[in-house]
Motif scaffolding. Structure first.
Motif: not given
Length: 74
Positions: A1-15
């Motif tokens: 899993m890349t940093q971009n994947d983690i960032k995307y997951m965090i942003e989705t959860i945040s939304a």
């Protein structure tokens, strides 16, 4: 899993959490984001070693609900 994947997951959860706060607490979107971004829950969410980014939005929201109710995560 890349940093971009983690960032995307965090942003989705945040939304999702911002939407939960607007629907369940009657907050405006700016209040919801301010509440989330200034919470202990968010501080833990953005730390990859906690693994919260890999959990469901509702599960992470339950931590924020507890934090809002008692002032901290138990």
């Amino acid at each position: 899993m890349t940093q971009n994947d983690i960032k995307y997951m965090i942003e989705t959860i945040s939304a999702d959490i911002a939407e939960f706060l607007t629907n369940e607490f009657g907050m405006s979107i700016s209040e919801a984001l301010d509440t989330l971004y200034n919470s202990e829950t968010y501080a833990k969410l953005i730390q990859p070693d906690t693994g919260l980014y890999f959990q469901s939005s509702r599960y992470v929201f339950s931590f924020l609900q507890e934090e809002l109710a008692v002032g901290k995560i138990a």
